[in-house]
Design an enzyme around this catalytic site. Structure first.
Site, mmCIF file in Angstrom:
data_model
loop_
_atom_site.group_PDB
_atom_site.id
_atom_site.type_symbol
_atom_site.label_atom_id
_atom_site.label_comp_id
_atom_site.label_asym_id
_atom_site.label_seq_id
_atom_site.Cartn_x
_atom_site.Cartn_y
_atom_site.Cartn_z
ATOM 1 N N SER A 169 0.636 0.940 -6.560
ATOM 2 C CA SER A 169 0.699 0.205 -5.307
ATOM 3 C C SER A 169 1.977 -0.641 -5.255
ATOM 4 C CB SER A 169 -0.564 -0.641 -5.167
ATOM 5 O OG SER A 169 -0.659 -1.231 -3.910
ATOM 6 N N LYS A 221 -3.795 -13.024 17.443
ATOM 7 C CA LYS A 221 -3.592 -14.053 16.427
ATOM 8 C C LYS A 221 -4.593 -13.874 15.294
ATOM 9 C CE LYS A 221 -2.032 -17.687 14.414
ATOM 10 N NZ LYS A 221 -0.721 -17.602 13.713
#
Length: 336
Positions: A169, A221
């Site tokens: 990763s 948001k």
């Protein structure tokens, strides 16, 4: 079970509130004392050639007769003098760095200092070996770590990354920057993907008449929440953000390893060393130990380690901050 979840949620809210208040107090104390109590910072340099030499001498001393041992030491001294006399004492250097990753790539600050030190003194003949052990984690933090390694590439300083255990990763995001990647036979590499996960307690709260309010400015948001009602629009937006992060991840790898078959390897899967070699994720099967033994005859090996000893109050604040932010950080997108 339901009552236990409610009790846990209320306890968590109280704990976070108390931690936030304590954090504000500690921040104020730290700011007040920072100028009078500077942190201790230092760059430790270890000559690995000397360490190998002493290790060899110790073993010879334990296994050879006195006469044979003295003969071996004299031969070693003679070889060193001959090299110095011919000017070979000014040999290329291999700067050895270590990076042990965690979800927050906490060692990136030390990595930055070590790379800055290398850039201050490195010549065209010098090289860098990074011994990398990193299972991945947060996107921004591992991106910053990779960008530190890119500073070496930009200055044309050859970089080798050795993976003895894992570079997955975000760890592989760092490794791919190298000119050459080495891996131990059973090292884990790959996991080129992105993941986000979080629990949601909305239905539990709703059944018990507990309201949760979340107010935002901006449509996205907040996409998903722990306690509010999540919407399909929010889920779709989060998936879109994950796909965009994955695309950036793949583009970054393609810049440094253009020969990789990204549709084949960027699936989130991981592979062991020899499989990774077949797929082009690494360039050779070799441990960091064998690499260092191989190059030590022709280069000076210098291990760099940067340390900053924190003040007690800073350590306390860091511990509190980690506890306070740990829950929320686990809900954010991370490379995986």
């Amino acid at each position: 079970m339901t009552e236990a979840l409610i009790a846990y949620a209320l306890f968590l809210a109280k704990a976070l509130t108390i931690a936030a208040i304590a954090g504000v107090i500690l921040v104020a104390l730290v700011r007040a004392r920072r100028e009078t109590q500077p942190a201790e910072e230092q760059l430790d340099i270890t000559d690995l050639n000397d360490r190998y030499r002493e290790t060899g001498r110790s073993l010879r001393h334990a296994t050879l007769s006195g006469k044979a041992y003295r003969k071996a030491v004299r031969a070693e001294h003679k070889e060193d003098k001959a090299r110095d006399k011919t000017g070979e004492g000014l040999r290329p250097r291999v700067f050895v760095l270590d990076f042990h990753g965690d979800i927050k790539a906490s060692e990136v600050a030390a990595l930055r200092e070590c790379i800055t030190a290398v850039l201050l003194v490195a010549t065209d003949a010098d090289r860098v070996l990074l011994r990398l052990e990193n299972p991945g984690g947060m996107v921004a933090e591992h991106g910053l770590a990779a960008s530190q390694l890119a500073r070496l590439r930009e200055r044309k300083i050859p970089l080798t990354v050795a993976v003895d255990k894992v570079a997955a990763s975000g760890g592989y995001l760092m490794a791919c920057v190298a000119d050459r990647i080495l891996a131990a036979p059973f090292a884990v590499l790959g996991s080129i993907g992105v993941v986000a996960q979080l629990p949601n307690f909305h239905r539990v709260l709703e059944r018990h008449g507990v309201d949760f309010e979340l107010h935002t400015a901006g449509d996205y948001k907040r996409t998903l929440t722990l306690f509010g009602e999540n919407t399909e629009a929010g889920r779709d937006k989060l998936r879109e953000q994950l796909e965009e992060t994955h695309r950036l991840f793949k583009d970054y790898i393609a810049d440094y390893r253009p020969a990789l078959d990204l549709p084949r390897v960027a699936t989130g899967e991981y592979w062991h060393g020899r499989q990774a070699l077949e797929l082009g994720l690494v360039d050779a099967i070799q441990t960091s130990d064998d690499y260092l033994l191989e190059v030590r005859a022709d280069a000076d090996l210098l291990q760099l380690k940067y340390s900053a000893r924190k003040r007690p109050i800073d350590r306390l604040l860091a511990t509190l901050g980690g506890a306070l932010g740990g829950v929320m950080e686990r809900t954010l997108a991370r490379l995986g």
